[in-house]
Design an enzyme around this catalytic site. Structure first.
Site, short mmCIF file in Angstrom:
data_model
loop_
_atom_site.label_atom_id
_atom_site.label_comp_id
_atom_site.label_asym_id
_atom_site.label_seq_id
_atom_site.Cartn_x
_atom_site.Cartn_y
_atom_site.Cartn_z
N HIS A 34 -4.33 -2.92 3.41
CA HIS A 34 -4.59 -4.22 4.04
C HIS A 34 -3.26 -4.97 4.11
CE1 HIS A 34 -4.30 -5.63 -0.07
NE2 HIS A 34 -5.32 -4.87 -0.42
N HIS A 37 -0.76 -4.79 1.25
CA HIS A 37 0.09 -3.59 1.16
C HIS A 37 1.22 -3.66 2.19
CE1 HIS A 37 -3.86 -1.90 -0.34
NE2 HIS A 37 -3.03 -1.52 -1.31
N LEU A 186 -6.30 -10.71 -1.14
CA LEU A 186 -6.67 -9.46 -0.47
C LEU A 186 -6.69 -8.32 -1.49
CD1 LEU A 186 -4.85 -9.55 3.00
CD2 LEU A 186 -7.02 -10.58 2.28
#
Ligand code: PAF
EC number: 6.3.2.1
Length: 282
Positions: A34, A37, A186
């Site tokens: 996501h 990363h 996230l």
């Protein structure tokens, strides 16, 4: 972007980078990538000439009742994202390649003290699994620098100590948490949340923000943490922990200024973690 699955091919390609004098930046991941990363890849591009990402869902860091089998494997999608983000090489070994003697026969790395308590208390053996796989990846890739997210605050502290204690000549870069518009940090595990749980999830961050404001205003620590825990329970979370530590994860003392609030809490079967740094008043 090249994708390699075996160690000899990885070593050959890394050797070519080194011969050209290129600085190697590593981004270890478990995939299901996501924007958090991709921020690691972006940071790696700033710190290195070539970016090497790894995708390996590491069985050693999952407990027996955890989500190893359910953990999302989305390789084709991840490859597209990494290539677009400017990653040069993806190494995605299987378990037999990294742990040829099986999990029971595997030499392990244990980083004492900082691996204990918090997530290490709630997930026994988790950080030994992380430390072991990260040490293997460091040995294989021998990067100049490696990027890790600050969402996993304790993991980052464990890796910094591992690098110091084992004398890895690697610069560790911590990358700030990437949040959704509503504040939720996230995480690959956010995908497990149903719509109601997803609507509730940002209250973890909101609770941490309220607590930070209270603590920075000089409210007493113990009662503030109790209020925070009650908030989380009212919102539908089952907290694993909500703690205030100093920035190095040691206990807070009267002289602590730089501190961090850390929380792990379950929404249904999904375990979410988050943290916020703060400055305690004199
Ligand atoms: O943070 C993760 O995704 C993992 O713990 C890591 C560092 C890739 C080790 O498996």
């Amino acid at each position: 972007m090249r994708t390699l699955r075996d160690i000899p091919a990885l070593r050959e390609t890394l050797g070519e980078y080194r011969q050209r004098g290129q600085r190697i930046a590593l981004v270890p991941t478990m995939g299901n990538l996501h924007a958090g990363h991709l921020a690691l890849v972006e940071a790696a591009r700033r710190h290195g000439d070539v970016v090497v990402a790894t995708i390996f869902v590491n069985p050693l860091q999952f407990g027996p009742s955890e989500d190893l089998d359910a953990y999302p494997r989305t390789l084709a999608d991840d490859q597209d994202k990494l290539a677009q983000a400017g990653c040069d090489l993806l190494f995605t070994p299987d378990t037999a390649m990294l742990y040829p003697r099986g999990l029971d026969g595997q030499t392990r790395v244990c980083v004492p003290a900082v691996s204990e308590g918090l997530c290490g208390g709630a997930r026994p053996g988790h950080f030994d699994g992380v430390s072991t796989v990260v040490s293997i990846l460091f040995n294989l890739v021998q990067p100049d620098t490696a990027c890790f997210g600050e969402k996993d605050y304790q993991q980052l502290a464990v890796i910094r100590k591992l690098v110091e204690d084992l004398h890895f000549p690697i610069e560790i870069v911590g990358v700030p948490i990437v949040r959704a518009d509503d504040g939720l940090a996230l995480s690959s595990r956010n995908g497990y949340l149903d719509p109601d749980q997803r609507a509730t999830a940002p209250s973890l961050y909101r609770t941490l923000c309220e607590l930070r404001n209270a603590l920075e205003a000089g409210e007493p620590i113990a009662t503030s943490l109790e209020t925070g825990l009650a908030r989380l329970r009212e919102s539908g979370f089952e907290p694993d922990y909500l703690e205030l530590r100093d920035a190095d994860l040691a206990a807070v003392t009267a002289t602590t200024r730089d501190a961090v609030l850390l929380a792990a809490a379950r929404l249904g079967p999904t375990r979410l973690i988050d943290n916020l740094t703060l400055t305690l008043p004199r």
